[in-house]
Design a protein around this motif. Structure first.
Motif, mmCIF file in Angstrom:
data_model
loop_
_atom_site.group_PDB
_atom_site.id
_atom_site.type_symbol
_atom_site.label_atom_id
_atom_site.label_comp_id
_atom_site.label_asym_id
_atom_site.label_seq_id
_atom_site.Cartn_x
_atom_site.Cartn_y
_atom_site.Cartn_z
ATOM 1 N N TYR A 266 0.850 -1.190 0.000
ATOM 2 C CA TYR A 266 0.000 0.000 0.000
ATOM 3 C C TYR A 266 0.888 1.243 0.000
ATOM 4 C CZ TYR A 266 -4.235 -2.618 1.384
ATOM 5 O OH TYR A 266 -5.309 -3.475 1.440
ATOM 6 N N SER A 267 0.592 2.193 -0.867
ATOM 7 C CA SER A 267 1.270 3.494 -0.803
ATOM 8 C C SER A 267 0.422 4.376 0.109
ATOM 9 C CB SER A 267 1.427 4.107 -2.191
ATOM 10 O OG SER A 267 0.177 4.274 -2.828
ATOM 11 N N VAL A 268 0.760 4.382 1.375
ATOM 12 C CA VAL A 268 -0.105 4.918 2.432
ATOM 13 C C VAL A 268 -0.556 6.360 2.201
ATOM 14 C CG1 VAL A 268 -0.278 5.349 4.904
ATOM 15 C CG2 VAL A 268 0.900 3.296 4.069
ATOM 16 N N PRO A 269 0.343 7.303 1.882
ATOM 17 C CA PRO A 269 -0.091 8.705 1.843
ATOM 18 C C PRO A 269 -0.870 9.100 0.596
ATOM 19 C CG PRO A 269 2.302 8.491 2.156
ATOM 20 C CD PRO A 269 1.785 7.183 1.679
ATOM 21 N N PHE A 270 -0.753 8.325 -0.496
ATOM 22 C CA PHE A 270 -1.233 8.799 -1.786
ATOM 23 C C PHE A 270 -2.722 8.533 -1.995
ATOM 24 C CE2 PHE A 270 3.332 8.000 -3.272
ATOM 25 C CZ PHE A 270 3.719 9.261 -2.850
ATOM 26 N N LEU A 310 -8.956 0.610 6.132
ATOM 27 C CA LEU A 310 -8.487 -0.058 4.913
ATOM 28 C C LEU A 310 -7.671 -1.297 5.258
ATOM 29 C CD1 LEU A 310 -7.272 2.846 2.556
ATOM 30 C CD2 LEU A 310 -9.142 1.249 2.106
ATOM 31 N N TYR A 311 -6.740 -1.147 6.180
ATOM 32 C CA TYR A 311 -5.820 -2.235 6.490
ATOM 33 C C TYR A 311 -6.477 -3.307 7.364
ATOM 34 C CZ TYR A 311 -2.993 1.715 5.043
ATOM 35 O OH TYR A 311 -2.518 2.805 4.356
ATOM 36 N N PHE A 323 1.689 -6.435 5.639
ATOM 37 C CA PHE A 323 1.598 -5.291 4.739
ATOM 38 C C PHE A 323 2.982 -4.714 4.492
ATOM 39 C CE2 PHE A 323 -2.321 -5.649 7.068
ATOM 40 C CZ PHE A 323 -3.301 -5.413 6.123
ATOM 41 N N LYS A 324 3.165 -4.224 3.283
ATOM 42 C CA LYS A 324 4.285 -3.343 2.973
ATOM 43 C C LYS A 324 3.693 -1.938 2.888
ATOM 44 C CE LYS A 324 7.532 -2.141 -0.750
ATOM 45 N NZ LYS A 324 8.071 -2.550 -2.086
ATOM 46 N N LEU A 325 3.940 -1.134 3.917
ATOM 47 C CA LEU A 325 3.381 0.215 3.978
ATOM 48 C C LEU A 325 4.435 1.190 3.462
ATOM 49 C CD1 LEU A 325 1.456 0.044 7.374
ATOM 50 C CD2 LEU A 325 0.622 -0.429 5.062
ATOM 51 N N LYS A 363 -1.816 -1.192 16.389
ATOM 52 C CA LYS A 363 -2.678 -1.724 17.455
ATOM 53 C C LYS A 363 -3.892 -2.441 16.879
ATOM 54 C CE LYS A 363 -1.499 1.403 21.273
ATOM 55 N NZ LYS A 363 -2.009 2.481 22.174
ATOM 56 N N ALA A 364 -4.521 -1.833 15.876
ATOM 57 C CA ALA A 364 -5.716 -2.438 15.281
ATOM 58 C C ALA A 364 -5.378 -3.746 14.573
ATOM 59 C CB ALA A 364 -6.363 -1.453 14.314
ATOM 60 N N LEU A 365 -4.252 -3.779 13.870
ATOM 61 C CA LEU A 365 -3.869 -4.988 13.140
ATOM 62 C C LEU A 365 -3.477 -6.110 14.099
ATOM 63 C CD1 LEU A 365 -1.784 -3.482 10.193
ATOM 64 C CD2 LEU A 365 -4.143 -4.285 10.145
ATOM 65 N N GLN A 366 -2.705 -5.780 15.146
ATOM 66 C CA GLN A 366 -2.276 -6.823 16.080
ATOM 67 C C GLN A 366 -3.429 -7.346 16.926
ATOM 68 O OE1 GLN A 366 1.041 -4.938 18.094
ATOM 69 N NE2 GLN A 366 2.512 -5.879 16.692
ATOM 70 N N LYS A 367 -4.484 -6.552 17.050
ATOM 71 C CA LYS A 367 -5.672 -7.042 17.747
ATOM 72 C C LYS A 367 -6.333 -8.160 16.943
ATOM 73 C CE LYS A 367 -9.872 -5.390 20.050
ATOM 74 N NZ LYS A 367 -10.730 -4.207 20.343
ATOM 75 N N ILE A 368 -6.252 -8.065 15.619
ATOM 76 C CA ILE A 368 -6.806 -9.108 14.751
ATOM 77 C C ILE A 368 -5.836 -10.278 14.620
ATOM 78 C CG2 ILE A 368 -7.624 -9.607 12.405
ATOM 79 C CD1 ILE A 368 -8.299 -6.581 12.190
ATOM 80 N N ASN A 369 -4.559 -9.948 14.386
ATOM 81 C CA ASN A 369 -3.528 -10.969 14.204
ATOM 82 C C ASN A 369 -2.244 -10.507 14.890
ATOM 83 O OD1 ASN A 369 -1.636 -12.840 13.436
ATOM 84 N ND2 ASN A 369 -1.745 -12.400 11.242
ATOM 85 N N PRO A 370 -1.943 -11.022 16.087
ATOM 86 C CA PRO A 370 -0.746 -10.580 16.820
ATOM 87 C C PRO A 370 0.553 -10.821 16.073
ATOM 88 C CG PRO A 370 -2.223 -11.844 18.246
ATOM 89 C CD PRO A 370 -2.734 -12.002 16.839
ATOM 90 N N GLU A 371 0.532 -11.719 15.075
ATOM 91 C CA GLU A 371 1.747 -12.044 14.337
ATOM 92 C C GLU A 371 1.835 -11.312 12.992
ATOM 93 O OE1 GLU A 371 4.136 -14.296 15.798
ATOM 94 O OE2 GLU A 371 2.785 -13.586 17.379
ATOM 95 N N VAL A 372 1.060 -10.259 12.803
ATOM 96 C CA VAL A 372 1.070 -9.536 11.542
ATOM 97 C C VAL A 372 2.450 -8.907 11.308
ATOM 98 C CG1 VAL A 372 0.250 -7.342 12.543
ATOM 99 C CG2 VAL A 372 -0.222 -7.871 10.124
ATOM 100 N N ILE A 373 2.873 -8.903 10.048
ATOM 101 C CA ILE A 373 4.162 -8.304 9.699
ATOM 102 C C ILE A 373 3.922 -6.979 8.976
ATOM 103 C CG2 ILE A 373 5.517 -10.421 9.657
ATOM 104 C CD1 ILE A 373 5.108 -10.571 6.636
ATOM 105 N N ILE A 374 4.786 -6.012 9.280
ATOM 106 C CA ILE A 374 4.724 -4.697 8.657
ATOM 107 C C ILE A 374 6.114 -4.349 8.171
ATOM 108 C CG2 ILE A 374 4.195 -2.244 8.944
ATOM 109 C CD1 ILE A 374 1.752 -3.924 9.304
#
Length: 584
Positions: A266-270, A310-311, A323-325, A363-374
């Motif tokens: 995701y290109s976060v700012p655009f 979105l995420y 995600f690749k942010l 915080k929101a992503l790890q609440k869904i999946n504590p092992e999420v990678i960023i």
């Protein structure tokens, strides 16, 4: 004001502001000071600078987090100052000597707000003038401001003082790193250099199968999944609907069957002008005059909420693993950026709003999946970014093995246990095998990333990739967690070493003599060059070692006994081969 041997000047203070600088702990070799700015009323402070000088004695170069090949001494009439803020660089500079020892490493705890700093030589008196300047981008008022300054003169290898700075940053309440899951430490396949925006789902699924067989465990599906438009650009960013892969959940499930985890770019700012989001958020951009696309203004709570949703929706609905942010550094002050906290903005500071946005995201992503990678990439790999990301990648350098090596090392010295990834390895399909192997060999001190069309690679290239990836997987614990020392910064870390327990791994990237002052029971030499030999200089008699020599495809080409006796020793090894030695 004089503090120990320093005369630290405070410049630019204007009434009604008052300042103080006090030593809070340490010695002359390692000291920490607290710098405070106070006003009885809300003010917009002008830039305030802390400046001091040190004699230019035994200083070979100046290390900054993202100067790449340019670690030379600069004169005080040269170049702009280094800028650090939440998503650019890190507030630290190290002056190193001719033996790689630290002369002065200075760092600031100010990891969120913009800071300018430098260390440059003044020819009139042969001193280095060091400074930090605060409030160069002050578009909001304040009454109190407090930071710490760390000055380290200890005669250690400069990489050690940088590592200590990283641990010091971690001690601050607002800079604790996020969790690093095991999957963040696995070799990764990326679509970018081979597919760009022209993603073919069937071809890509086959790539996943081959990559998994070679030892890769994660795929990043980069730009192109969200649009059928294959023109380079960001006109359709902002909505993030999977136009090219309409049933994304089913496709992710197919990739999971190959054994690979899945992350999306995701290109976060655009927010492209052809998106529905552009119409929805009209007037809530930092700028619309960007060469790629309008830039979201994270100071609006509804913008942050939109991006977080979105995420989280993608993670939940498509069962993603990460995600690749991208392009976080584009959240910044532009000439046409509206200032102050008004018009619905709940932050005046852009940097603090970015901190809030990314904190809410992780915080929101790890609440869904504590092992999420960023994943974040340089230049946004500083101490604040460790709060939200658990994978830092070397900035794009396709086909440039040396730059990849340098950028991996520069990140690695500052990022603690956050996983450091190489830029994606790629090469021309006509590249000779040993030269292609250089790309792999130069990633070994970071987590390898690959962007090769594997279905079109010949068997010998696949053997080479499998050998290096397998070697990395087998020794990932030491390569990720060992005591890492990159030598010779002005020669782009021509020699690197890492040690853990009884194993030492030494990477030799150019035709230098490798000095061995201590050894472990196991030693591996990575001949990450095209030479057919490595030259060692042993300071003592270290005894006999049983040696196995591999070529770049993993074939054993020699098994013998090597005596590491005092003096010069020449070891024969194929280009990009590996010598594994164990004490006899």
């Amino acid at each position: 004001m004089t503090i120990d041997t320093y005369e630290i000047l405070i410049k630019g203070v204007e009434a009604p502001i008052k300042t103080s600088l006090n030593k809070i702990r340490g010695s002359e070799e390692l000291s920490i000071y607290e710098f405070e700015v106070h006003s009885d009323e809300e003010v917009y402070p002008s830039p305030i600078t802390l400046q001091w000088k040190i004699p230019a004695i035994n200083i070979k170069g100046v290390w900054k987090p993202t100067t790449d090949f340019n670690k030379r001494i600069q004169a005080d009439w040269e170049l702009d100052n280094m800028e650090s803020r939440i998503s650019i660089d890190a507030p630290v500079i190290a002056l190193f000597g001719h033996d790689d020892s630290n002369v002065l490493t200075f760092a600031c705890s100010n990891a969120i707000n913009k800071l300018e700093m430098n260390a440059r030589l003044r020819e009139e008196d042969n001193h280095f003038y060091c400074h930090l300047t605060f409030f160069t981008e002050q578009h909001y008022s304040l009454k109190d401001f407090k930071v710490q300054l760390r000055l380290d003169h200890r005669k250690l290898h400069f990489s050690k003082t940088l590592g200590d700075v990283s641990r010091w940053w971690e001690s601050f309440e607002g800079l604790q790193p996020t969790h690093v899951p095991d999957i963040a430490k696995k070799p990764l396949y990326s679509t970018w250099y081979q597919f760009h925006q022209n993603l073919d789902t069937k071809v890509l699924l086959k790539e996943c199968e081959i990559a998994h067989d070679l030892g890769y465990r994660v795929i990043i599906i980069d730009d192109g999944w969200q649009t059928n438009d294959s023109n380079r650009g960001y006109d359709y960013t902002g909505d993030w609907r999977p136009d090219r892969i309409p049933d994304m959940a089913s496709y992710v499930k197919e990739i999971h069957r190959t054994g690979m985890k899945v992350a999306l770019w995701y290109s976060v700012p655009f927010c492209g002008k052809k998106s529905n989001a552009y119409k929805k958020f009209k007037g809530k951009f930092l700028t619309e005059d960007h060469r790629w696309a309008p830039v979201f203004d994270p100071r609006y709570p509804e913008v942050r909420e939109y991006l977080v949703n979105l995420y989280t929706n993608a993670l939940r609905n498509w069962n993603l693993d990460g995600f690749k942010l991208d392009f976080i550094d584009e959240f910044k002050l532009y000439p046409d950026t509206p200032l102050s906290r008004k018009g619905g903005r709940d932050y005046a500071s852009i940097n603090k709003a970015v901190d809030r946005l990314l904190t809410d995201v992780i915080k929101a992503l790890q609440k869904i999946n504590p092992e999420v990678i960023i994943e974040f990439r340089q230049k946004y790999t500083g101490p604040a970014m460790r709060k939200y990301g658990n994978m830092f990648r070397a900035f794009d350098c396709p086909g440039d093995a040396t730059m990849n090596r340098v950028r991996i090392a520069d990140i690695k010295m500052l990022c603690g246990n956050t996983a450091v990834h190489s830029d994606m390895v790629t090469w021309h399909r006509g590249e000779p095998l040993e030269i292609a192997a250089l790309q792999m060999a130069n990633t070994m001190f970071g987590v390898p990333q690959l962007s090769i069309m594997l279905q079109e690679a010949s068997p010998q290239y696949l053997e080479m990739i499998a050998f290096y990836t397998g070697y990395w997987n087998q020794h990932s614990a030491i390569l990720l967690e060992g005591d890492f020392v990159p030598l010779k910064p002005l020669t782009n870390y021509a020699v690197q070493s890492i040690v853990k327990d009884d194993l030492m791994i030494i990477g030799v990237h150019d035709e230098y003599i490798v000095s061995l002052d201590t050894v472990t029971d196991k030693i591996h030499f990575l001949n990450a060059q095209l030479a057919h030999e490595m030259v060692l200089k042993c300071s003592n008699d270290f005894g006999d070692f049983s040696a196995t020599v591999y070529d770049c495809k993993g074939n054993i080409v020699a098994e013998n006994t090597i005596s590491l006796s005092k003096g010069i020793k020449c070891i024969q090894v194929p280009p990009c081969g590996i010598v594994q030695m164990i004490r006899a």
